[in-house]
Design a protein around this motif. Sequence first.
Motif, PDB file in Angstrom:
ATOM      1  N   GLY A   7      28.111  40.190  31.796  1.00 38.29           N
ATOM      2  CA  GLY A   7      29.509  39.783  31.837  1.00 38.29           C
ATOM      3  C   GLY A   7      30.458  40.947  31.745  1.00 38.29           C
ATOM      4  N   TYR A   8      31.659  40.686  32.220  1.00 37.90           N
ATOM      5  CA  TYR A   8      32.750  41.670  32.157  1.00 37.90           C
ATOM      6  C   TYR A   8      33.482  41.464  30.835  1.00 37.90           C
ATOM      7  N   LEU A   9      33.713  42.533  30.089  1.00 37.46           N
ATOM      8  CA  LEU A   9      34.323  42.424  28.765  1.00 37.46           C
ATOM      9  C   LEU A   9      35.771  42.910  28.730  1.00 37.46           C
ATOM     10  N   GLY A  10      36.143  43.778  29.673  1.00 42.61           N
ATOM     11  CA  GLY A  10      37.505  44.286  29.646  1.00 42.61           C
ATOM     12  C   GLY A  10      37.576  45.699  30.185  1.00 42.61           C
ATOM     13  N   SER A  11      38.780  46.297  30.022  1.00 47.39           N
ATOM     14  CA  SER A  11      38.991  47.643  30.551  1.00 47.39           C
ATOM     15  C   SER A  11      40.178  48.284  29.862  1.00 47.39           C
ATOM     16  N   THR A  12      40.386  49.546  30.197  1.00 47.67           N
ATOM     17  CA  THR A  12      41.592  50.250  29.753  1.00 47.67           C
ATOM     18  C   THR A  12      42.688  50.185  30.812  1.00 47.67           C
ATOM     19  N   PHE A  13      42.420  49.497  31.936  1.00 40.19           N
ATOM     20  CA  PHE A  13      43.341  49.528  33.075  1.00 40.19           C
ATOM     21  C   PHE A  13      44.511  48.555  32.947  1.00 40.19           C
ATOM     22  N   HIS A  14      44.249  47.388  32.395  1.00 40.31           N
ATOM     23  CA  HIS A  14      45.277  46.347  32.375  1.00 40.31           C
ATOM     24  C   HIS A  14      45.137  45.528  31.105  1.00 40.31           C
ATOM     25  N   PHE A  15      46.269  45.151  30.530  1.00 35.13           N
ATOM     26  CA  PHE A  15      46.265  44.464  29.239  1.00 35.13           C
ATOM     27  C   PHE A  15      45.472  43.162  29.262  1.00 35.13           C
ATOM     28  N   SER A  16      45.388  42.516  30.431  1.00 36.76           N
ATOM     29  CA  SER A  16      44.657  41.250  30.528  1.00 36.76           C
ATOM     30  C   SER A  16      43.157  41.459  30.415  1.00 36.76           C
ATOM     31  N   MET A  58      42.225  40.777  35.043  1.00 35.29           N
ATOM     32  CA  MET A  58      42.925  40.526  36.295  1.00 35.29           C
ATOM     33  C   MET A  58      42.854  41.717  37.248  1.00 35.29           C
ATOM     34  N   GLU A  59      42.386  42.852  36.745  1.00 37.13           N
ATOM     35  CA  GLU A  59      42.191  44.022  37.617  1.00 37.13           C
ATOM     36  C   GLU A  59      40.955  43.875  38.496  1.00 37.13           C
ATOM     37  N   LEU A  76      37.443  46.698  41.715  1.00 35.87           N
ATOM     38  CA  LEU A  76      38.622  46.813  40.870  1.00 35.87           C
ATOM     39  C   LEU A  76      39.825  47.062  41.768  1.00 35.87           C
ATOM     40  N   ARG A  77      40.886  46.287  41.559  1.00 32.41           N
ATOM     41  CA  ARG A  77      42.075  46.429  42.407  1.00 32.41           C
ATOM     42  C   ARG A  77      43.321  46.479  41.527  1.00 32.41           C
ATOM     43  N   LEU A  78      44.121  47.519  41.717  1.00 27.78           N
ATOM     44  CA  LEU A  78      45.382  47.683  41.007  1.00 27.78           C
ATOM     45  C   LEU A  78      46.436  48.195  41.980  1.00 27.78           C
ATOM     46  N   PRO A  79      47.721  47.916  41.718  1.00 29.16           N
ATOM     47  CA  PRO A  79      48.771  48.426  42.604  1.00 29.16           C
ATOM     48  C   PRO A  79      49.152  49.873  42.273  1.00 29.16           C
ATOM     49  N   ARG A  80      48.177  50.674  41.884  1.00 28.19           N
ATOM     50  CA  ARG A  80      48.458  52.047  41.476  1.00 28.19           C
ATOM     51  C   ARG A  80      47.161  52.850  41.431  1.00 28.19           C
TER      52      ARG A  80
END
Length: 786
Positions: free
Chosen positions: A704-713, A716-717, A732-736
């Motif tokens: 499972g995916y647990l989280g990241s440092t990329f987005h507070f959610s 959603m990244e 992984l998709r981000l607008p930056r």
Amino acid sequence: MYQIQNAIFTVEIDPKQGNFSIYPREDNLPALQKIRLGCAYHLHGSMEQAISKAWLGIEPERKFVESIEHGSIETLSFHLNTDSNGIETHLIVGIVAEYPLVLWRVEVNNKGKNPVELHRIDLLHLHQTEEGEVRYPIAKTSDDLGIFINGWQSWSAARWYAASSKMSVSQPLLKAFQHPMIYNASTPLPRKQGEFSSDMFAVIGDRKARTGFLLGFLSQTRHFGSIYADFNRSNFEMWANGDDARLDPGKSISTDWAVFNPVLLDHRDPLDKYLDAVARENHVQLPDETPVGWCSWYHFYRNVTAKNIEDNLEAILKQQNQLPIQLLQIDDGFESEVGDWFSFNKTFPDGVAPLAKEIEQEGLVPGLWLAPFAVHKRSQLFKQHPDWILRSEGGKPVNAGFGWDSFFTGLDLTIPEALEYACSVVRTAAIDWGYRYLKLDFLYVAALKGRYHDPTQNRAQVMRKGMEAIRSAVGPQVTLLGCGAPLGSMLGLVDAMRIGPDVSGYWKPHFGNIGMLLQNEPSVPSARNSIYNVLTRANLHQRWWINDPDCLLIREDTKLSIDEIQSLATSIAITGGSMLLSDDLPKLSQARMEIAEGLIPILKDRPRVIDWFDSEVPSRLRLDLVNETGEWHVLGVFNWNEQPVDISITTRDFQLADGNYIIREFWTGKIGRLTTEAGFIFKDVPSHGCLLLAVRRLTDEMPGYLGSTFHFSQGMEIAEWKVDSNTIQATLRLPRTAAGEIFLQIPGSNPGAEVNHQPAELKELESGIYSLPVKGDGFAHIKLAL
């Protein structure tokens, strides 16, 4: 006795006794018995009452109305009375078929020979001495009850209180300085234990039965509505403020719809039926985008220069790949004086039109702050057009409060030339100068208590007509942000709305040498007060408008600790409103910039405020999300104490389903496990700090995916997530452009990893829990071999 009913309610109307009652059919919901009405007016200096205790014995008219806004409504119309002065009153009461709403309004016709001044129209008068009663399912005393109150305008506090407590009201010594800014002049300010007042709506609840009811209005276009509750005497009142506006012979006026709505206090969205009905009534149209931008105010204040704007524009463009900002807003300081909007401060020698052009050419949205109804007494407008100024009964300019180092005043918008001047200001800014985003501030000054040029308009009508004229002047294509504005007056006219006091570089209110006197003020600018309203009004977002929580301050040189900054960032992120930075960007460190980067993109979803009816300041929020990785919850937990505390996370406290969960905290990276039987304790959460948690239902055997440092959610990244017996593939998709880590649960041993088709090193943090460094320019492709 007459009745209207549906599957939810029975409403009984008794004309002989002059009252009506609302009975929900379920026993666990409160009922209101023997509601009386009233209409007080002045004639020749004498106070008169237009509605008698017994109504006229005329047969009511029953109708089945198809409303565009609310669907089928069954109504009964009663001719209440025609008094000796010719004042005729009618009651229309109805039940909405599709929604749990009882609606009623009162119409007043002057069929006499003399003009009268309407003081107030009582839509609900429920006193024990008149046999009026709220019948609660379980509650026996005020200790079992609570009330949620809504403040009049943007900066006014919205809070829950235990019915046996005392309402937080600004100190009397601040009356001239602040009261005109935050309080409706016709709503009382009770200071006794057990007494409360509210504007537009309030919720009263049985804390033992966990049910309650909302009393309020669907709009504020015709009157400002007030609610008063005295739990000591079990007296409740709700009225439309007439403001002593003149009703001439042959003229009539109707109140806005009053509403009763039963509330399940622990429902995932307890006020949804009322809030949605208000949106329908006011024809709210929500914008597609939530603003992300930069504002000059909280760093430069009124000392801003054109060069400061250009420098920050340059910084935005340089950092656009990492921090995609679309809006640049100039906030105050450009004008020569408040009221003199067409002459400029010497720090803007060419005015502001060239800056709008420059911002637009760089692909950003130009934004400008204006206070079109406010007037400083040093302004040329005040000197040249004293006849445009709203006056008190004594003939002096009304006091609008203390701002810009002085007491200031406002325009009388019932003077056609004054209203046209205000419209010309916004029209020029939007059309001639090129500002597609206008923050309109201090709007409440249009609705101050005063002697209006047109005495037939009450304050709510003046406010509403003024804002309708403003919207018409700029057209639908310009984004309007309302600020310092009565909430009900802005519905359907502004795109975004400030919903709390100004933020500040201080946690608590601070003002020169008198800061200690202001510590408990609920509406004085401060990070604490701003966050409080961001949470208590979170449910208005994406219903009435885009919520504006005010700016995010992340620089090092404020008086805010890093924990307080994280609480501010968490409240803004999890509630989904607009996000504007207000630091000097060229001087901002990369570490602080990363705080803002982690909040983009903004999520449109509204959170559940779990303890909205159990605490004056909520501390537990839950945002439910779903994407390719599955379902998960983002929890916001706040420590409002003055010292660090241990915070226990349990499934019960956040109304989570039974099961096993893995938790990851965004700011610290701490990972823990949560079960139905055992909570997880975060030790020593700092004073004024918070937890921002991603909570996923996973067993030890599940990848499972647990989280990241990329987005507070922390989820959603991820745009793609595929798991089979041998691999995990993710995108992984981000607008930056970004670099950071993702965190995964991978059962088994020796998993392998690739990022963008290149070998990458997984780091095992604990048994089965791994981190993986990832870099991406908008996208990153990840493959894991199990």
